[in-house]
Scaffold this active site. Structure first.
Site, PDB file in Angstrom:
ATOM      1  N   ASP A  22     102.822  42.054  11.297  1.00  0.00           N
ATOM      2  CA  ASP A  22     103.731  42.128  12.449  1.00  0.00           C
ATOM      3  C   ASP A  22     105.179  42.450  12.057  1.00  0.00           C
ATOM      4  OD1 ASP A  22     104.188  39.641  11.387  1.00  0.00           O
ATOM      5  OD2 ASP A  22     104.259  38.592  13.312  1.00  0.00           O
ATOM      6  N   SER A  60      95.995  43.077   7.759  1.00  0.00           N
ATOM      7  CA  SER A  60      96.381  41.746   7.266  1.00  0.00           C
ATOM      8  C   SER A  60      95.123  40.919   7.088  1.00  0.00           C
ATOM      9  CB  SER A  60      97.289  41.067   8.300  1.00  0.00           C
ATOM     10  OG  SER A  60      97.398  39.693   8.014  1.00  0.00           O
ATOM     11  N   ASP A  75      95.149  37.788   7.348  1.00  0.00           N
ATOM     12  CA  ASP A  75      95.361  36.532   8.072  1.00  0.00           C
ATOM     13  C   ASP A  75      94.762  36.502   9.489  1.00  0.00           C
ATOM     14  OD1 ASP A  75      96.841  35.964   5.810  1.00  0.00           O
ATOM     15  OD2 ASP A  75      98.771  36.355   6.761  1.00  0.00           O
ATOM     16  N   GLY A  80      96.568  32.451   4.617  1.00  0.00           N
ATOM     17  CA  GLY A  80      96.689  32.651   6.067  1.00  0.00           C
ATOM     18  C   GLY A  80      98.115  32.463   6.553  1.00  0.00           C
ATOM     19  N   GLU A 106      96.869  27.158   4.078  1.00  0.00           N
ATOM     20  CA  GLU A 106      98.191  27.180   3.418  1.00  0.00           C
ATOM     21  C   GLU A 106      99.277  26.497   4.264  1.00  0.00           C
ATOM     22  OE1 GLU A 106      99.460  31.225   1.046  1.00  0.00           O
ATOM     23  OE2 GLU A 106      99.329  31.231   3.201  1.00  0.00           O
ATOM     24  N   ARG A 147      88.423  17.540  -7.075  1.00  0.00           N
ATOM     25  CA  ARG A 147      89.186  18.650  -7.669  1.00  0.00           C
ATOM     26  C   ARG A 147      89.823  19.479  -6.560  1.00  0.00           C
ATOM     27  NH1 ARG A 147      87.755  16.059 -11.463  1.00  0.00           N
ATOM     28  NH2 ARG A 147      86.923  16.776 -13.453  1.00  0.00           N
TER      29      ARG A 147
HETATM   30  O1  F6P Z   1      99.902  37.820   4.768  1.00  0.00           O
HETATM   31  C1  F6P Z   1      98.988  37.865   3.733  1.00  0.00           C
HETATM   32  C2  F6P Z   1      99.212  36.765   2.730  1.00  0.00           C
HETATM   33  O2  F6P Z   1      98.217  36.856   1.737  1.00  0.00           O
HETATM   34  C3  F6P Z   1      99.259  35.362   3.330  1.00  0.00           C
HETATM   35  O3  F6P Z   1      98.005  34.843   3.617  1.00  0.00           O
HETATM   36  C4  F6P Z   1     100.024  34.627   2.257  1.00  0.00           C
HETATM   37  O4  F6P Z   1     100.711  33.534   2.812  1.00  0.00           O
HETATM   38  C5  F6P Z   1     100.993  35.658   1.755  1.00  0.00           C
HETATM   39  O5  F6P Z   1     100.461  36.918   2.091  1.00  0.00           O
HETATM   40  C6  F6P Z   1     101.266  35.607   0.289  1.00  0.00           C
HETATM   41  O6  F6P Z   1     102.250  36.540  -0.013  1.00  0.00           O
HETATM   42  P1  F6P Z   1     102.545  37.074  -1.481  1.00  0.00           P
HETATM   43  O7  F6P Z   1     101.349  37.872  -1.910  1.00  0.00           O
HETATM   44  O8  F6P Z   1     103.749  37.935  -1.320  1.00  0.00           O
HETATM   45  O9  F6P Z   1     102.750  35.881  -2.336  1.00  0.00           O
END
Ligand code: F6P
Length: 365
Positions: free
Chosen positions: A105, A150, A152, A195, A250, A280
């Site tokens: 977005d 994406s 996500d 995500g 996340e 773990r």
């Molecule tokens: O938007 C995709 C994503 O993989 C998210 O799920 C994650 O929070 C973020 O990008 C991680 O970003 P980067 O690869 O820049 O660390």
């Protein structure tokens, strides 16, 4: 023919290369000239070889490739008007006034702003002497079409973003691997999935793998989630289950917006005065993002890429920039600005702790 450029931007996702392939080939098929912008918005600002004419065979084999073969970047220069002016100049140099962007977005919002600003950028190019009046005359309008790439699945208005099902598949495969070792040792695993602010991957992976408990930001757990989670897991263990899987998104948090981290969950599960499970933590990380796209994402990338070119060819200066969506198994165009505004509304409701409204916002889609 029409000169149409394609670009990938923001975090990569499986299927982006397939989307580029579809755009290139549909552009050529419609008698147009195809360009790929390398390295996202940075390539637009740098120009030259970064905006490369594409032939049919240049994208051969791209359908099954992971990531994006034309690169992607987060670009600071494009945030400044001076950078966008240079980008516009580079495009005019090649006669390009249509840009199809596959990204999240943020990338798509940037593109629509670029479109709104375009006429004034053309004026500036002429007034600063970088372009002659007749050079910009046929390029008074910039055509922008968005494709949502994406992992996500975080854009309102589309059932699936390009890449989300590949990522989900990879998460499920990973959890299956963990399941076997968890079962062997009667262990518990807390699995963190990606995500960003969206819990779709966590929720769907949890459902698909039969997780014992799932934490996702859109539906934070009750006040006493610690006891709830432990009593559910205790029950599962009493029924003879030898393994425990807890999926944590996340961006997971409680109703007070305090983060819920995988380590907090691990500490709870392993407490000696509680369940005392050998626990773990596994953070799946970027294995969730790379790798070959699944069949659904190849299909989505191809159908949407073709539709994006059609949208460029159909557009008039009054058509708002479209984003190509998938709604109930049909490829549709929606106004880009509306889809992003709805996405932001859901996120804002979560930030205001208005979880009922956030869920309603999603359901209304
Ligand atoms: O938007 C995709 C994503 O993989 C998210 O799920 C994650 O929070 C973020 O990008 C991680 O970003 P980067 O690869 O820049 O660390």
């Amino acid at each position: 023919g029409k000169r149409i450029a394609v670009m990938t931007s923001g975090g990569d996702s499986p299927g982006m290369s397939g989307a580029v392939r579809a755009v290139v080939r549909k552009t050529l098929d419609s008698g147009g000239i195809s360009y790929a912008v390398y390295e996202g918005y940075q390539g637009l600002v740098d120009g030259g070889d970064m905006i490369k004419e594409m032939r049919w065979e240049d994208v051969r084999g791209w359908l099954s490739a992971g990531g994006t073969l034309i690169g992607t970047a987060r670009c600071m220069a494009f945030m400044e008007r001076a950078g966008r002016l240079t980008a516009a100049n580079n495009m005019i140099e090649k006669g390009i006034d249509a840009l199809i962007i596959c990204g999240g977005d943020g990338s798509l919002t940037g593109a629509d702003k670029f479109r709104a600003e375009w006429p004034s950028l053309m004026d500036d190019l002429v007034s600063t002497g970088r372009r002659k009046k007749h050079e910009v005359e046929h390029h008074r309008h910039l055509n922008i079409v968005g494709l949502v790439g994406s992992i996500d699945n975080d854009l309102s208005g589309t059932d699936a973003t390009i890449g989300c099902y590949s990522s989900l598949e990879r998460i499920c495969q990973s959890i299956d691997c963990i399941d076997a070792t968890a079962f062997s040792h009667k262990r518990a695993f807390v699995i963190e999935v990606m995500g960003r602010h969206c819990g779709w991957l966590a929720l769907m992976a949890g459902v698909s793998c039969g997780a014992d408990f799932i934490f996702c930001p859109e539906n934070p757990p009750s006040e006493n989630w610690q006891e709830d989670m432990c009593s559910i897991i205790k029950k599962h263990r009493e029924m003879g289950k030898r393994k425990t899987i807890v999926v944590v998104a996340e961006g997971a948090h409680d109703r007070q917006l305090n983060p819920i981290s995988p380590n907090m969950v691990k500490d709870l599960l392993s407490r000696k005065d509680g369940l005392a499970l050998d626990t773990r933590v596994t953070t799946l990380g970027h294995v969730q993002r790379g790798g070959s796209p699944c069949a659904y994402d190849r299909m989505l990338a191809t159908l949407q890429g073709v539709e994006a070119v059609k949208a460029v060819l159909d557009s008039t200066p009054d058509t708002p920039s479209p984003v190509i969506c998938m709604v109930e198994n049909k490829i549709v165009r929606k106004p880009l600005v509306d889809a992003i505004a709805k996405t932001k509304e859901v996120a804002a409701n979560i930030a205001r702790k208005d979880f009922e409204a956030a869920l309603k916002g999603r359901d209304a889609e």
